[in-house]
Design a protein around this motif. Structure first.
Motif, PDB file in Angstrom:
ATOM      1  N   THR A  93       0.830  -1.211   0.000  1.00 30.62           N
ATOM      2  CA  THR A  93       0.000   0.000   0.000  1.00 30.62           C
ATOM      3  C   THR A  93       0.861   1.257   0.000  1.00 30.62           C
ATOM      4  OG1 THR A  93      -1.681  -1.210   1.257  1.00 30.62           O
ATOM      5  CG2 THR A  93      -1.921   1.169   1.134  1.00 30.62           C
ATOM      6  N   GLU A 114      -4.692   3.664   8.753  1.00 27.55           N
ATOM      7  CA  GLU A 114      -6.143   3.456   8.835  1.00 27.55           C
ATOM      8  C   GLU A 114      -6.549   2.070   8.327  1.00 27.55           C
ATOM      9  OE1 GLU A 114      -7.829   6.633   6.608  1.00 27.55           O
ATOM     10  OE2 GLU A 114      -7.252   8.202   8.037  1.00 27.55           O
ATOM     11  N   ARG A 115      -5.764   1.501   7.423  1.00 30.10           N
ATOM     12  CA  ARG A 115      -6.096   0.206   6.832  1.00 30.10           C
ATOM     13  C   ARG A 115      -5.444  -0.968   7.560  1.00 30.10           C
ATOM     14  NH1 ARG A 115      -5.115   1.712   0.402  1.00 30.10           N
ATOM     15  NH2 ARG A 115      -6.386   3.631   0.363  1.00 30.10           N
ATOM     16  N   LYS A 121      -1.017  -2.035  13.611  1.00 31.52           N
ATOM     17  CA  LYS A 121      -1.724  -0.755  13.509  1.00 31.52           C
ATOM     18  C   LYS A 121      -1.271   0.185  14.626  1.00 31.52           C
ATOM     19  CE  LYS A 121      -6.413   1.204  13.319  1.00 31.52           C
ATOM     20  NZ  LYS A 121      -6.530   1.487  11.888  1.00 31.52           N
TER      21      LYS A 121
END
Length: 270
Positions: A93, A114-115, A121
């Motif tokens: 990403t 956010e993903r 995270k």
């Protein structure tokens, strides 16, 4: 998180690893992990010695082994596989986002965060907060802290080095990022093939264990049940021979599990 190599983890500690990327250990899962080694050890011992008390002692030893080694190994593999998947998603990403020259590393990082999921995270959230109003030295230290946590993933560390250069010097070498992304994706493919090969080895090992049971049964019936117990199972020769057999089998089983738990393909060097 890092697994300790020389101490036994408590159930709370094991659950902490499981909850890093999902649900804690379920009661049924823990029960099976303990009871299967107990049952197998009890059964093998009983058909060799025909003493229930000795079989029970060996079964308890098998149950303790199941908790100390097998449960810990399973939790470790699930944790590391999930963490690897998150790092792979991060690399893919981030590379896609940074192909846009107008997007900064911090902006891309916020989008990727956010993903992301689980413990990774939280790692990215901490990294993002550390990069706000940071000087070049602070930026380098913040990224290096993340790289050090996953130091076994050599390709991920290389990717972090490129992000440090992009964040501190203001220039992003997209081609290099794409190359590193391709390397990491290749490791992922090799990992998947590696896991399939392990499943085949696991089936082969179970087959070997069944052959061992059939052999013991064949010897028992060839002698006759009563004769086998009197002249072998309850005889000194039988005690010694069976003990050696069980020790060899236990060593083979332990070595097999150690190899099954070694997912070192994730540490592939270029």
């Amino acid at each position: 998180m890092k697994f300790g190599r020389k101490r036994i983890l408590t159930l709370d500690e094991l659950n902490a690893y499981r909850k890093a990327y999902g649900k804690p250990i379920q009661k049924k899962e823990l029960f099976l992990t303990i009871m299967i080694p107990f049952s197998v050890t009890f059964f093998y011992t009983f058909i060799l010695y025909y003493y229930w008390w000795l079989s029970l002692i060996c079964g308890v030893i098998g149950a303790i082994y199941g908790y100390i080694f097998i449960t810990s190994q399973q939790v470790k593999r699930i944790y590391e596989n999930n963490a690897f998947r998150e790092r792979n998603n991060f690399i893919n990403t981030m590379t896609q986002l940074l192909t846009n020259n107008e997007r900064t590393v911090l902006q891309a990082l916020q989008t990727v965060t956010e993903r992301a999921n689980g413990e990774f995270k939280k790692d990215l959230q901490k990294l993002s907060s550390d990069l706000i109003d940071a000087n070049n030295e602070d930026i380098k230290n913040a990224f290096q802290e993340l790289a050090d946590k996953y130091e076994k993933d050599v390709i991920f560390s290389m990717y972090i080095e490129q992000l440090i250069t992009a964040a501190t010097q203001g220039r992003t070498n997209v081609d290099t990022l794409k190359d590193i992304k391709s390397y990491h994706n290749e490791v992922k493919k090799r990992q998947e093939k590696f896991f399939e090969a392990k499943k085949r080895k696991e089936r082969d090992f179970k087959y070997m264990c069944r052959v061992g049971l059939f052999f013991i049964a064949a010897v028992t019936f060839s002698f006759g049940f009563g004769q086998f117990i009197e002249n072998y199972a309850h005889h000194a020769i039988g005690w010694v021979s069976s003990a050696i057999y069980l020790l060899i089998l236990a060593r083979i089983f332990h070595t097999f599990l150690k190899r099954m738990g070694d997912d070192s393909v994730m540490e592939v060097k270029i």
